[in-house]
Scaffold this motif. Sequence first.
Motif, PDB file in Angstrom:
ATOM      1  N   GLN A  99      38.119 -36.719   6.648  1.00 54.84           N
ATOM      2  CA  GLN A  99      38.760 -37.870   6.003  1.00 54.84           C
ATOM      3  C   GLN A  99      38.463 -37.863   4.505  1.00 54.84           C
ATOM      4  O   GLN A  99      37.689 -37.040   4.022  1.00 54.84           O
ATOM      5  N   ASP A 100      39.051 -38.836   3.772  1.00 53.06           N
ATOM      6  CA  ASP A 100      38.679 -38.965   2.357  1.00 53.06           C
ATOM      7  C   ASP A 100      37.212 -39.398   2.280  1.00 53.06           C
ATOM      8  O   ASP A 100      36.665 -39.963   3.227  1.00 53.06           O
ATOM      9  N   PHE A 101      36.563 -39.140   1.136  1.00 51.56           N
ATOM     10  CA  PHE A 101      35.107 -39.307   1.088  1.00 51.56           C
ATOM     11  C   PHE A 101      34.650 -40.759   1.233  1.00 51.56           C
ATOM     12  O   PHE A 101      33.517 -41.030   1.630  1.00 51.56           O
ATOM     13  N   LEU A 102      35.544 -41.712   0.945  1.00 41.55           N
ATOM     14  CA  LEU A 102      35.136 -43.120   1.035  1.00 41.55           C
ATOM     15  C   LEU A 102      35.338 -43.717   2.430  1.00 41.55           C
ATOM     16  O   LEU A 102      34.853 -44.818   2.704  1.00 41.55           O
ATOM     17  N   TRP A 103      36.023 -43.000   3.278  1.00 44.41           N
ATOM     18  CA  TRP A 103      36.423 -43.523   4.591  1.00 44.41           C
ATOM     19  C   TRP A 103      35.252 -44.108   5.375  1.00 44.41           C
ATOM     20  O   TRP A 103      35.289 -45.223   5.878  1.00 44.41           O
ATOM     21  N   ARG A 104      34.169 -43.313   5.475  1.00 46.92           N
ATOM     22  CA  ARG A 104      33.064 -43.769   6.334  1.00 46.92           C
ATOM     23  C   ARG A 104      32.332 -44.972   5.738  1.00 46.92           C
ATOM     24  O   ARG A 104      31.774 -45.790   6.463  1.00 46.92           O
ATOM     25  N   TYR A 105      32.347 -45.098   4.424  1.00 45.37           N
ATOM     26  CA  TYR A 105      31.668 -46.238   3.783  1.00 45.37           C
ATOM     27  C   TYR A 105      32.517 -47.504   3.902  1.00 45.37           C
ATOM     28  O   TYR A 105      32.017 -48.588   4.173  1.00 45.37           O
ATOM     29  N   HIS A 106      33.812 -47.319   3.698  1.00 41.83           N
ATOM     30  CA  HIS A 106      34.721 -48.470   3.780  1.00 41.83           C
ATOM     31  C   HIS A 106      34.654 -49.108   5.175  1.00 41.83           C
ATOM     32  O   HIS A 106      34.659 -50.324   5.329  1.00 41.83           O
ATOM     33  N   ALA A 107      34.555 -48.224   6.177  1.00 40.14           N
ATOM     34  CA  ALA A 107      34.511 -48.721   7.561  1.00 40.14           C
ATOM     35  C   ALA A 107      33.277 -49.589   7.811  1.00 40.14           C
ATOM     36  O   ALA A 107      33.273 -50.423   8.719  1.00 40.14           O
ATOM     37  N   LYS A 108      32.224 -49.404   7.031  1.00 47.03           N
ATOM     38  CA  LYS A 108      30.986 -50.158   7.252  1.00 47.03           C
ATOM     39  C   LYS A 108      30.795 -51.285   6.240  1.00 47.03           C
ATOM     40  O   LYS A 108      29.733 -51.918   6.197  1.00 47.03           O
ATOM     41  N   ALA A 109      31.779 -51.523   5.397  1.00 47.09           N
ATOM     42  CA  ALA A 109      31.655 -52.626   4.425  1.00 47.09           C
ATOM     43  C   ALA A 109      31.506 -53.943   5.196  1.00 47.09           C
ATOM     44  O   ALA A 109      32.136 -54.124   6.238  1.00 47.09           O
ATOM     45  N   PRO A 110      30.638 -54.847   4.720  1.00 44.59           N
ATOM     46  CA  PRO A 110      30.365 -56.061   5.502  1.00 44.59           C
ATOM     47  C   PRO A 110      31.572 -56.987   5.601  1.00 44.59           C
ATOM     48  O   PRO A 110      32.282 -57.208   4.620  1.00 44.59           O
ATOM     49  N   GLY A 111      31.779 -57.502   6.804  1.00 44.95           N
ATOM     50  CA  GLY A 111      32.849 -58.485   7.016  1.00 44.95           C
ATOM     51  C   GLY A 111      32.412 -59.852   6.532  1.00 44.95           C
ATOM     52  O   GLY A 111      31.267 -60.062   6.104  1.00 44.95           O
ATOM     53  N   ARG A 112      33.320 -60.801   6.600  1.00 43.45           N
ATOM     54  CA  ARG A 112      33.039 -62.164   6.116  1.00 43.45           C
ATOM     55  C   ARG A 112      31.776 -62.735   6.761  1.00 43.45           C
ATOM     56  O   ARG A 112      31.584 -62.603   7.962  1.00 43.45           O
ATOM     57  N   GLY A 113      30.959 -63.349   5.930  1.00 40.07           N
ATOM     58  CA  GLY A 113      29.755 -64.019   6.431  1.00 40.07           C
ATOM     59  C   GLY A 113      28.548 -63.106   6.557  1.00 40.07           C
ATOM     60  O   GLY A 113      27.452 -63.565   6.838  1.00 40.07           O
ATOM     61  N   LEU A 114      28.738 -61.798   6.350  1.00 49.59           N
ATOM     62  CA  LEU A 114      27.648 -60.854   6.610  1.00 49.59           C
ATOM     63  C   LEU A 114      26.977 -60.344   5.338  1.00 49.59           C
ATOM     64  O   LEU A 114      27.600 -60.254   4.280  1.00 49.59           O
ATOM     65  N   ILE A 115      25.697 -59.962   5.507  1.00 46.13           N
ATOM     66  CA  ILE A 115      25.010 -59.158   4.490  1.00 46.13           C
ATOM     67  C   ILE A 115      25.042 -57.725   5.009  1.00 46.13           C
ATOM     68  O   ILE A 115      24.579 -57.447   6.115  1.00 46.13           O
ATOM     69  N   GLY A 116      25.615 -56.814   4.239  1.00 46.46           N
ATOM     70  CA  GLY A 116      25.625 -55.394   4.601  1.00 46.46           C
ATOM     71  C   GLY A 116      24.642 -54.653   3.713  1.00 46.46           C
ATOM     72  O   GLY A 116      24.524 -54.959   2.526  1.00 46.46           O
ATOM     73  N   VAL A 117      23.918 -53.711   4.295  1.00 46.09           N
ATOM     74  CA  VAL A 117      22.966 -52.916   3.513  1.00 46.09           C
ATOM     75  C   VAL A 117      23.308 -51.446   3.693  1.00 46.09           C
ATOM     76  O   VAL A 117      23.430 -50.974   4.826  1.00 46.09           O
ATOM     77  N   PHE A 118      23.503 -50.756   2.587  1.00 42.27           N
ATOM     78  CA  PHE A 118      23.741 -49.306   2.633  1.00 42.27           C
ATOM     79  C   PHE A 118      22.465 -48.586   2.200  1.00 42.27           C
ATOM     80  O   PHE A 118      22.038 -48.686   1.047  1.00 42.27           O
ATOM     81  N   ASN A 119      21.869 -47.849   3.152  1.00 40.30           N
ATOM     82  CA  ASN A 119      20.711 -47.003   2.870  1.00 40.30           C
ATOM     83  C   ASN A 119      21.286 -45.612   2.581  1.00 40.30           C
ATOM     84  O   ASN A 119      21.647 -44.898   3.495  1.00 40.30           O
TER      85      ASN A 119
END
Length: 360
Positions: free
Chosen positions: A193-213
Amino acid sequence: MSKTNGKDADGPETGKNRETASQGDAEHTGKTKGKRAENRAEKADAETRKDARKARADHHPPSSAAWARAVDAGMGGTAPSLSPHLHPRLPRPAPGIVTVEPGTRFSLASVDPDATGGLDKAEAKVALAGEHARIKAWQEKLYAEHRRSLLVVFQAIDTGGKDGTIRSVLEGVNPQGCRVWSFKVPSAEELDQDFLWRYHAKAPGRGLIGVFNRSHYEDVLVVRVKGLVPEETWRERYGLINDFERLLTLSGTTILKFFLHISKDEQKERLEARLEDAEKHWKFDPADLVERKSWDAYRTAFDDALSRCSTPYAPWHVVPANRKWARNLMVARTIADTLEAMDPRFPPPREGLEGLKVPD
Ligand code: AMP
Ligand code: MG
């Protein structure tokens, strides 16, 4: 607004054309209403053109790719930006953190990795407990509001302390409202896939705190240092990353990016500690010794990523990270301050609840 400015910003219309047009207007106006009316008309015309230019600028900010290239060339220019009413409210980071000024060349060499933000260890311990309580309280509101999200990105060299910071800072956070993602070497599916695909899929949804390690930045860091894609491919990615972060921001995600900054000596000590302590052996990766040989190449790649991808809506924060206790407090405080600035609210109570009785 001078005529020259108007011409430049208005693009294809030539100065000659513009002069001819305004001369024609002036003749007509001068005959009917005299000199003062002529001036008024010219001023109104200039205002209209100014408004039109502003409207165009609001809707079409300069391309992030062009901007990233300009930063590289040492001429920042106008940063890609968002309309003011869509801009996230970003507080100043905690004392000790250095924020990379958007549009400028930055070097990690300018930040002391031993800095503590002026606190001692005992004070920091007490203060950290306070920040945990603040994060917990604001997270509950963010979750209940269910409108926006917070994405916290961590990058660092191996042993830089990403895992330890996440463990410390998220203490007490409701796991239901938080998602932590650790990005490893991409799978075959991800590489298709394009290089951002896997990160975009894990972006936090509404109300959430997302952490990228580790994060989408690996694709201009390890990928660049190891030459995993051609140079023209990783060079294009800085602008694409800025655009990606702009999209997330416009979609209601506030982005906090922390670079944990340790010295080369500190990395040596941490690697040795992992080798000496049997209970830390699981953390030791012989590949880290190979990567350490590329220390300078990583520093160049970090400096470039931090310079080209610090934007007004998603600036990079460099955290002095040799002292773990200071690092934890700086990050926790900045997260708490950011949540407070976002100011999430509990939704208003539903109408018609008064007088309702729960049946036996
Ligand atoms: P760790 O974080 O120590 O578990 O290691 C994860 C490894 O995955 C590191 O060596 C990273 O450099 C590597 N990695 C993460 N993202 C990418 C990527 N996009 N391309 C190549 N390697 C990556
Ligand atoms: Mg590792």
